[in-house]
Design an enzyme around this catalytic site. Sequence first.
Site, short mmCIF file in Angstrom:
data_model
loop_
_atom_site.label_atom_id
_atom_site.label_comp_id
_atom_site.label_asym_id
_atom_site.label_seq_id
_atom_site.Cartn_x
_atom_site.Cartn_y
_atom_site.Cartn_z
N SER A 1 2.69 1.14 -6.36
CA SER A 1 3.13 0.21 -7.39
C SER A 1 4.51 0.58 -7.92
CB SER A 1 2.09 0.15 -8.51
OG SER A 1 2.35 -0.89 -9.41
N ASP B 1 8.23 -4.92 -9.83
CA ASP B 1 8.08 -3.52 -9.48
C ASP B 1 7.99 -3.43 -7.96
OD1 ASP B 1 5.62 -4.73 -9.22
OD2 ASP B 1 4.47 -3.05 -9.99
N ASP C 1 5.60 -3.32 -5.75
CA ASP C 1 4.64 -4.11 -4.97
C ASP C 1 4.43 -5.51 -5.53
OD1 ASP C 1 3.28 -3.20 -7.27
OD2 ASP C 1 1.35 -3.23 -6.26
#
Length: 466
Positions: free
Chosen positions: A94, A235, A237
Amino acid sequence: MRLFGTAGIRMKYPEELDPILAYRIGLSLGRLGLSDTSHLVYDTRTTSHVLVHALVSGITAGGIDASIIGLAPTPVAGYAGLKYKSIGISVTASHNPPEYNGFKFYDVEGYEFTRELEKKIEELVSTPLKPVEWNKSAKSNHDPLPLDNYIKDLVESSTPVKKAWQPKVVIDCANGASYHVTPLVTRLLGGIPITVNCSPDGFFPGRPPEPRKDVLEKLLPLYGSVEPAAILAHDGDADRLAVLDRHAGFIRQDRLLALFAKILLEERRGLVIVSVDTGRVIEEVVEEAGGRLERYILGKTHERVKELGANNVIMAGEPWKLIDTSWGTWVDGVRQAALLVKLIIERGKPLVKILEEEKIPDYPWDRRSYVLDPPEVRVDVYRELVEELKGRLGEPLNIINVDGYRFEYHDGSWVLIRISGTEPKIRLYAEAETLERLREITETVDELVKKIASLKNARVASIMIG
């Protein structure tokens, strides 16, 4: 063996997470009995390929077919889980730094795994695991079609009713997995995408992958030079989305969640679920729109949606994150981007003007993270900090301790202290009606954290804002 944090597995590679552990995690999925198929996406991190193949080896050894979709945003894993009644998997850490990697898992209804399923995986990984018999081994393949279908369905569900404007929209993908998706969706909806940090690169050279206020506002001169209607920043992902205006700067995520709630509540009344770290603007907007609000654990709002049923929940939200149940049951930053582009095109105005017209208030707020050296002291520092705050800022009107401690006061201010579930940090969230009261809260907490850390022969190595 403890693997899962606030949202999925995130660990440093290779000290904490390596291909051997990835194989065992994949093998454990076959014991859950959820589905005999799985679909995988991965982000741009340098270790994603090796972890994908190690995980797939375990998955197929456990008797589950594996379809590798490819480099794609995490929300595509949730979409694939629901659409193909499959286990959706994203290989990602992430917004964590590049040396981290990990996994997020989705069930056949598109929900991120609950804590119950996470616990089962942790238990299985800690036991002797063997592959299925040779005649039950599964197969793997590469299949990019689910990504194409995701984009098609997303555009169809987000198409503007009318087109009052063809706005320029800056898209900053953090050199991450959405580099080829969010700009395309923006263009197909009728906007003009201006891309920044959209070359895939697992070193994240353009900026850190966490779309924080302090990170993004440094880039405002670059973003604003093209006079965009909005600046959308993901971000690594793309389950998260941050938004900025070229003049007003960083737009608080609570205001965006309130805007989404107001729009969605116009279509149908019902329950809005938000995390414990959200502010009063959402309460006010939801109440005025005739909805109901419930606060839940950060990173686990999907569990409450699953418990109540998606048909009984309008949306769930956390800062940066949105579950729009009319679209799906997973957190989806690309869906957020699509809804905002749709709104800007239909209204013919920059996003900040729309927020003003919709009367979405903006209260003084602060979010910061304390990194301690050594990090092992953070639990003890946190516990003593909570005890100190029980009376330091006044007598609390209400205390919520479902996820950390949130102290709410008679003047409308509140402060939440919690330990991060994904990184070695203590988190502070605060809001007040006046800047003076907000400053009192943040300065008091800063002072206490430094004082308590010093008494434990530790120090505050850094403070991250936003």
